[in-house]
Structure formats: structure tokens, C-alpha cells
Design an enzyme around this catalytic site. Structure first.
Site, mmCIF file in Angstrom:
data_model
loop_
_atom_site.group_PDB
_atom_site.id
_atom_site.type_symbol
_atom_site.label_atom_id
_atom_site.label_comp_id
_atom_site.label_asym_id
_atom_site.label_seq_id
_atom_site.Cartn_x
_atom_site.Cartn_y
_atom_site.Cartn_z
ATOM 1 C CE LYS A 22 -1.864 1.636 3.983
ATOM 2 N NZ LYS A 22 -1.638 3.075 4.216
ATOM 3 C CG ASN A 23 2.164 2.776 3.507
ATOM 4 O OD1 ASN A 23 1.013 3.068 3.163
ATOM 5 N ND2 ASN A 23 2.499 2.577 4.755
ATOM 6 C CB CYS A 116 -5.999 10.268 11.014
ATOM 7 S SG CYS A 116 -4.368 9.719 11.450
ATOM 8 N NE ARG A 121 -0.479 10.383 9.828
ATOM 9 C CZ ARG A 121 -0.852 9.329 9.084
ATOM 10 N NH1 ARG A 121 -2.012 8.768 9.301
ATOM 11 N NH2 ARG A 121 -0.076 8.910 8.117
ATOM 12 C CG ASP A 304 2.869 1.660 9.379
ATOM 13 O OD1 ASP A 304 3.081 1.897 8.182
ATOM 14 O OD2 ASP A 304 2.510 2.530 10.198
ATOM 15 N NE ARG A 396 -7.600 4.351 5.029
ATOM 16 C CZ ARG A 396 -6.955 5.386 5.544
ATOM 17 N NH1 ARG A 396 -7.288 5.865 6.709
ATOM 18 N NH2 ARG A 396 -5.962 5.950 4.896
HETATM 19 C C1 EPZ Z 1 3.711 7.208 6.222
HETATM 20 O O1 EPZ Z 1 2.856 8.196 6.746
HETATM 21 C C2 EPZ Z 1 2.862 5.959 6.075
HETATM 22 N N1 EPZ Z 1 1.780 6.209 5.123
HETATM 23 C C3 EPZ Z 1 2.302 5.571 7.447
HETATM 24 O O2 EPZ Z 1 1.563 4.355 7.284
HETATM 25 C C4 EPZ Z 1 3.475 5.319 8.394
HETATM 26 O O3 EPZ Z 1 2.982 5.023 9.677
HETATM 27 C C5 EPZ Z 1 4.356 6.581 8.461
HETATM 28 O O4 EPZ Z 1 4.793 6.935 7.135
HETATM 29 C C6 EPZ Z 1 5.595 6.371 9.325
HETATM 30 O O5 EPZ Z 1 6.343 5.298 8.814
HETATM 31 C C7 EPZ Z 1 2.073 6.179 3.796
HETATM 32 O O6 EPZ Z 1 3.209 5.953 3.388
HETATM 33 C C8 EPZ Z 1 0.929 6.398 2.863
HETATM 34 P P1 EPZ Z 1 5.495 10.667 8.320
HETATM 35 P P2 EPZ Z 1 3.350 9.742 6.758
HETATM 36 O O7 EPZ Z 1 5.392 11.892 7.485
HETATM 37 O O8 EPZ Z 1 4.275 9.983 5.627
HETATM 38 C C9 EPZ Z 1 5.427 14.150 11.538
HETATM 39 C C10 EPZ Z 1 -0.196 2.871 7.621
HETATM 40 O O9 EPZ Z 1 -0.668 2.351 8.639
HETATM 41 N N2 EPZ Z 1 5.324 15.073 10.370
HETATM 42 O O10 EPZ Z 1 6.675 9.766 8.114
HETATM 43 O O11 EPZ Z 1 2.144 10.591 6.885
HETATM 44 C C11 EPZ Z 1 4.202 13.265 11.672
HETATM 45 O O12 EPZ Z 1 3.187 13.933 12.404
HETATM 46 C C12 EPZ Z 1 0.176 4.336 7.630
HETATM 47 O O13 EPZ Z 1 0.029 2.275 6.531
HETATM 48 C C13 EPZ Z 1 5.243 16.440 10.597
HETATM 49 O O14 EPZ Z 1 5.246 16.914 11.744
HETATM 50 O O15 EPZ Z 1 4.174 9.797 8.103
HETATM 51 C C14 EPZ Z 1 4.756 12.072 12.399
HETATM 52 O O16 EPZ Z 1 4.783 12.345 13.778
HETATM 53 C C15 EPZ Z 1 -0.151 4.993 8.955
HETATM 54 N N3 EPZ Z 1 5.170 17.283 9.522
HETATM 55 C C16 EPZ Z 1 6.186 11.956 11.872
HETATM 56 O O17 EPZ Z 1 6.499 13.232 11.300
HETATM 57 C C17 EPZ Z 1 5.163 16.814 8.225
HETATM 58 O O18 EPZ Z 1 5.109 17.638 7.280
HETATM 59 C C18 EPZ Z 1 6.366 10.895 10.783
HETATM 60 O O19 EPZ Z 1 5.332 11.069 9.846
HETATM 61 C C19 EPZ Z 1 5.247 15.422 8.024
HETATM 62 C C20 EPZ Z 1 5.325 14.571 9.104
#
Ligand code: EPZ
Length: 417
Positions: A22-23, A116, A121, A304, A396
Site C-alpha cells: 500500500k505505502n 486522524c 499529522r 506500522d 484500507r
Molecule cells: C507514512 O505516513 C505511512 N503512510 C504511514 O503508514 C506510516 O505510519 C508513516 O509513514 C511512518 O512510517 C504512507 O506511506 C501512505 P510521516 P506519513 O510523514 O508519511 C510528523 C499505515 O498504517 N510530520 O513519516 O504521513 C508526523 O506527524 C500508515 O500504513 C510532521 O510533523 O508519516 C509524524 O509524527 C499509517 N510534519 C512523523 O512526522 C510533516 O510535514 C512521521 O510522519 C510530516 C510529518
């Protein structure tokens, strides 16, 4: 509303084919916007999030042809650069269209994803990078409103490791003027898969998989054909389910390397694990031992898989400490696991799990994607009947989970109440 009815106590055994990731497929689908050529993708999983992304792209004028796990996309006639709230609110990953739209068309109006259940996020890193690359970005009534000429390559240092942030910046950079260097880049295998697909389209990218990615912008990209990598989180989920039910399951169409940290933990819990080039066998013939984990960006333990390992700890011998460092609220599965009789205490970002001999089936409510997987694992190991509600969360990110589990001997049925 669809629900799952699970009668626990059956050992899982047999073979299960793992679907595409998915990711990985979500950013790769968005990358179709970067070219007027045809992008042909194989091993595309049949997931609600994939259907949402395809609907979003279709709404922009991308031509889509889907046959089973092969999807052909052609963005030669994009008619809109708007990602509407109705779609974005159901899938945060919609933000991944922002940079392809910006770098190819110089315009985008993408609804802010909003939070969410697992956390706020924000997408500030995505926006900051685009501004640094020369885009004019306004936040207007809950939308990201962007205008730009050709983006300029820059050195971008993200404040934290962000997976879709790294992916979005990479996609902005492939058509930008000059060189972009992403420091503090995410190293996930899904980032590398996107980079491989972009290279097949003619992009010049190096360093993906490390924390420094270098991209030299091109004038345009061409069509390509790409096979999406297997889903390491789906594989880890089934491995945890095999261990929790003291089963013997062989996962097929997987990359054991991408899952090594998770497999080490399940081996530490007492499972016998054998691997081959594209398969993993997980065999557990006694009560697991509790393990402790601390989630970290790749190559650390993946967030995850946190909820799924917690479910395994609930039925293990001993005490496990589970620390979540990525998201601020990713313990929504705890109260639901406690309804099954689990002994869990949460102290800040750490959950202390004391394994119990036997969980008792109960009515449960899924709150987010991986929490719902955790409830299914615990219910499979529990004594008696469990009903899991709001399983649209599960759909999802898992392609026919109950069908795959039933083929492994689980007593599990989807029904509509
Ligand atoms: C990706 O989400 C994945 N989704 C998530 O999978 C996964 O949990 C996550 O990476 C961490 O590995 C997809 O790839 C579609 P991040 P993402 O940006 O990119 C903070 C699942 O279950 N942050 O790496 O949204 C954020 O709040 C899903 O398959 C900011 O503050 O996660 C978090 O605390 C859930 N500002 C941390 O960074 C930003 O602009 C990591 O988030 C971006 C992120």
C-alpha cells in the site's frame, strides 16, 4: 456496516500470498501525473486506499485502465489540478498529488488532510520544501493553494524523518531546474520503490534508501512499466498472527530483507523462522515470550507493526515494553485489547504489556488501520467469539484479510448487521 465474526483458538497453518505494498503503490500512482506517457503498474493491491487514489486521479482527468492487479494510467490530458476535501479526508496520502501537480503543471489546490486518530499529522514539511523550491503556497479555507513556475532544485533538510514528505519532495525535484538534495530523508523500502519507478520514467535519482537523496531535474519524464514491491507490513501482520496462534504459516511473494527487524523480534518471541528469496516460514509450537520494541524510522522497528506486536505480547509469557516514538496517539488499540482481558498499562509513550494465559472473545471496535489488524490477531488467539466493528479501517490497507485468514484455518466471517 460490515463487521467480522471471529471464533478464536484455531492454529493458523498453510501458505498465504502477500499483496503489493500500500505505502509504495500510493506515491507511485500519484507519480503518473509527472508524465504524459503511459505508466503500467503490476502487483497493485486491491485496497480501499488504492481505489480512493484512483478516483482522485480520474477526477483530474487521468485515464485509468485496471485489469486485476495491473493498472495502466495516462495523464496526457489532465483537466483539473484540484484534490477535493471529500476524497482527501478519507485518505491522507492524497497529499502525494501536491508535488507532481506543482512540478508538472505549476498549479495545485489540494485539501489539507486534517488529522486522524493516530495523530495531528501535519504536512508543514511538504509545504516548506515547496516554498524553498520557489512555489507560492497559501493555506486558504482548508486548502493548500499553490502556484509556481518551474521549481528550482534546492538542498532541503526536513525537521524530522517524513516518509510521504520525502516522497513528495522527490517528485517535486524530478522536473525541477537543477539539483535537489534531500537531507534527513526517509529510508523506507517504499521510498526506494518510488525512486525505482521514477528512474524507469527517466528521472535522475541517487542515494534513495540512505538519508541523503540527490535528484537532478529533467525537462520531462516518459512512460514506464513497474512492479510494486510486496507489502512488508501485511507480511509482518500475518507473521504475528501465526506466532500468536502457535501456527505454521508460509508467507509467499515477500522480501524477507525488508522485514528483518520484525522477523528478529518474532524469533525472539520464540518462533522458528526460515526464509528464502521470496518466502518466509513462521512456526510457533509453544507459548510465545513477551518482547519489547521501540518504534523508529526505517531501518528501525516500523511503527506500522507496533499494534500487531502488542497483540502478540498480550498472549505471551512475561512482560513487554512497547514505546511509540513516531505518532503521538497510536495506542487506540489498548482499550479494545483490554476488553479481551489484556493486561496493559500506558505510561506516556510506553505501554507495559503483561501477557495473560487466555484472552476472552468480546465485541470490539476498530479505530485505525493497524489497530484493527491488532484486534483481529488478538481475537484469533482469544477463547470464544469476537465481533470486530468498523472494519472499513482494515479494508484500507489489507486486501481480503479474512479470506486469506480463512484459507489458513481461521474461523472468521465478514457479515453486515
Ligand atoms: C507514512 O505516513 C505511512 N503512510 C504511514 O503508514 C506510516 O505510519 C508513516 O509513514 C511512518 O512510517 C504512507 O506511506 C501512505 P510521516 P506519513 O510523514 O508519511 C510528523 C499505515 O498504517 N510530520 O513519516 O504521513 C508526523 O506527524 C500508515 O500504513 C510532521 O510533523 O508519516 C509524524 O509524527 C499509517 N510534519 C512523523 O512526522 C510533516 O510535514 C512521521 O510522519 C510530516 C510529518
Amino acid at each position: 456496516m460490515e463487521k467480522l465474526r471471529i471464533i478464536g483458538g484455531h492454529r493458523l497453518s498453510g501458505n498465504v500470498r502477500i499483496s503489493g505494498a500500500k505505502n509504495a503503490v500510493l506515491p507511485i500512482l500519484a507519480s503518473s501525473l509527472l508524465t504524459s506517457g503511459e505508466l503500467v503498474l503490476h502487483n497493485v493491491p486491491n485496497l480501499a486506499d488504492v481505489r480512493t487514489m484512483l478516483k482522485l486521479l480520474e477526477g483530474m482527468g487521468v485515464k485509468i485502465d485496471r485489469e486485476g492487479e495491473t493498472v495502466k494510467l495516462c495523464a496526457s490530458n489532465v483537466t483539473s489540478t484540484v484534490a477535493p476535501y471529500e476524497l482527501v479526508k478519507t485518505m491522507r496520502a492524497s497529499i502525494l498529488v501536491l508535488c507532481p501537480l506543482a512540478t508538472r503543471f505549476g498549479a495545485a489546490r489540494v485539501s489539507l488532510p486534517g488529522g486522524c486518530t493516530i495523530g495531528a499529522r501535519p504536512v508543514d514539511q511538504h509545504i516548506q520544501a515547496l516554498r524553498r523550491m520557489g512555489a507560492d503556497v497559501q493555506i486558504d479555507h482548508g486548502f493548500v493553494d499553490l502556484r509556481c513556475g518551474r521549481l528550482s532544485g534546492r538542498t532541503i533538510v526536513t525537521d524530522m524523518v517524513t516518509v510521504t514528505g520525502t516522497e513528495n519532495i522527490m517528485m517535486a525535484a524530478v522536473l525541477a531546474e537543477g539539483r535537489t538534495v534531500i537531507e534527513n530523508a526517509a529510508r523506507e523500502p517504499e521510498v526506494v520503490d518510488l525512486a525505482n519507478c521514477l528512474r524507469a520514467m527517466g528521472a535522475r535519482i541517487a542515494g534513495d534508501g540512505t538519508s541523503t537523496i540527490v535528484i537532478d531535474g529533467c525537462e520531462e519524464l516518459h512512460g514506464a512499466e513497474h512492479t510494486v514491491i510486496p507489502d512488508r507490513i501485511e507480511a509482518g501482520t500475518f507473521a504475528a498472527a501465526a506466532a500468536a496462534t502457535r501456527g505454521d504459516v508460509t508467507l509467499q511473494n515477500v522480501d524477507p530483507e525488508a522485514l528483518s527487524v520484525v522477523l528478529d523480534k518474532i524469533r525472539e518471541a520464540g518462533a522458528e523462522i526460515e526464509t528464502g528469496p521470496d518466502w518466509i516460514r513462521v512456526k510457533m509450537d509453544r507459548r510465545p515470550k513477551a518482547v519489547s520494541i521501540r518504534t523508529e524510522p526505517h531501518p528501525g522497528f516500523p511503527t506500522d507493526m507496533q499494534a500487531q506486536i502488542m497483540a502478540l505480547d498480550c498472549v505471551s509469557e512475561g512482560l513487554g515494553r512497547i514505546t511509540e516514538t513516531i505518532f503521538e496517539n497510536r495506542f487506540m488499540h489498548v482499550p479494545e485489547l483490554q476488553r479481551l482481558g489484556a493486561d496493559i498499562e500506558v505510561e506516556g509513550h510506553t505501554a507495559i504489556v503483561r501477557g495473560v494465559r487466555q484472552l476472552q472473545g468480546a465485541r470490539l471496535m476498530a479505530t485505525d488501520l493497524r489497530a484493527s489488524a491488532s484486534l483481529v490477531i488478538a481475537a484469533l488467539a482469544a477463547e470464544g467469539e469476537s465481533i470486530v466493528d468498523r472494519i472499513y479501517h482494515l479494508d484500507r490497507g489489507y486486501d481480503g484479510m479474512e479470506v486469506k485468514l480463512r484459507a489458513l484455518g481461521a474461523d472468521i466471517r465478514r457479515f453486515r448487521e
